[in-house]
Design an enzyme around this catalytic site. Structure first.
Site, PDB file in Angstrom:
ATOM      1  N   SER A  12       0.810  -1.217   0.000  1.00  0.00           N
ATOM      2  CA  SER A  12       0.000   0.000   0.000  1.00  0.00           C
ATOM      3  C   SER A  12       0.843   1.267   0.000  1.00  0.00           C
ATOM      4  O   SER A  12       0.483   2.259  -0.639  1.00  0.00           O
ATOM      5  CB  SER A  12      -0.941   0.003   1.220  1.00  0.00           C
ATOM      6  OG  SER A  12      -1.797  -1.107   1.181  1.00  0.00           O
ATOM      7  N   HIS A  61       0.890   4.591   4.323  1.00  0.00           N
ATOM      8  CA  HIS A  61       0.140   5.277   3.280  1.00  0.00           C
ATOM      9  C   HIS A  61       0.598   6.727   3.133  1.00  0.00           C
ATOM     10  O   HIS A  61       0.881   7.196   2.030  1.00  0.00           O
ATOM     11  CB  HIS A  61      -1.360   5.249   3.599  1.00  0.00           C
ATOM     12  CG  HIS A  61      -1.976   3.911   3.425  1.00  0.00           C
ATOM     13  ND1 HIS A  61      -3.343   3.716   3.332  1.00  0.00           N
ATOM     14  CD2 HIS A  61      -1.433   2.663   3.319  1.00  0.00           C
ATOM     15  CE1 HIS A  61      -3.608   2.430   3.179  1.00  0.00           C
ATOM     16  NE2 HIS A  61      -2.467   1.775   3.177  1.00  0.00           N
TER      17      HIS A  61
END
Length: 254
Positions: A128, A179
């Site tokens: 991610s 992230h």
């Protein structure tokens, strides 16, 4: 740019780095979770992100978690995101710059996790951070290189980024720091990587690869019809894919 109109064979030829990354994601999931092969399980133990062990000098754990996932849904979500948003950047940056950006953004996300995560025994894995690195590059284009995106793609980038950040902060079990720092890493790397970049063009890919296949050079009376079909239905396919990703994120184990 984000609507995939290539055949499977074209996709493999045009975007070998994205194809290889997806194969690694799904292959490792298969060998670890399904077949439970000894070497694969050892790589999982050897490679999972572990803040405590990074602090003990196992610095490879900053890189290896990028290729590991917590189950099929997790691997599928990140692979699907990569298939949608990675090809344009692979063409625009070139293979070497793209893979360097992808790994560096993922590593930057994991370094941020190590520095800020409150629990020194925090465990993490997944691509991610690297995926958000792609959006970091697109975000830089949005503010500084809009000629590479165009109005429609600029809107898509902002909508998807807002959706991604919303899910980042509202779902449990998300590595928020990976992230955010992956996004920052992609944005920071964008200026030197985008020097000399040109807008994405599927026809540029086809023209380059058709030189080795004389049949592709010949006039195809159905080409325009296919192009119009993609233009008509492509946006519905794209947003259907986005809704599918959102459903995975909301109901799957990420």
């Amino acid at each position: 740019m984000f609507v995939r109109t290539e055949s499977f064979q074209e996709f493999l030829k045009f975007y070998p780095i994205v194809s290889a990354l997806v194969a690694i994601h799904l292959g490792l999931w298969l060998f670890i979770d399904v077949f439970q092969l000894g070497p694969a399980l050892e790589f999982y133990r050897f490679g999972i992100g572990n803040n405590y062990l990074v602090g003990q000098g196992e610095y490879w754990r900053i890189i290896t978690p990028i290729f590991l996932h917590a189950g099929f849904t997790h691997a599928l979500f990140n692979s699907f995101s990569l298939v949608l948003f990675g090809p344009a950047l692979e063409q625009m940056l070139g293979k070497v710059k793209f893979i360097l950006m992808y790994i560096a953004a993922g590593a930057f996300g994991n370094i941020g996790t190590y520095l800020i995560a409150p629990n020194e025994f925090y465990l993490h894995l997944g691509a991610s951070g690297a995926i958000f690195g792609l959006f970091g590059v697109y975000l830089y284009m949005y503010f500084n290189r809009k000629e590479l995106l165009g109005p429609a793609n600029s809107q898509i980038v902002m909508v998807i980024l807002i959706l991604g950040l919303f899910m980042t902060f509202t779902r449990s079990g998300i590595n928020v720091w990976a992230h955010l720092f992956g996004l920052i890493g992609g944005f920071a790397l964008a200026p030197p990587l985008l020097k000399g970049a040109r807008p994405f063009s599927i026809w540029q890919n086809r023209a380059k690869h058709s030189k080795a296949a004389s049949g592709d050079i010949a006039f195809n009376p159905n080409r325009w019809k296919r192009k119009q079909t993609f233009k008509t239905y492509g946006k519905y396919i794209f947003w259907g894919a986005i809704l599918f990703l959102a459903a995975l994120a909301l109901f799957g184990r990420l």
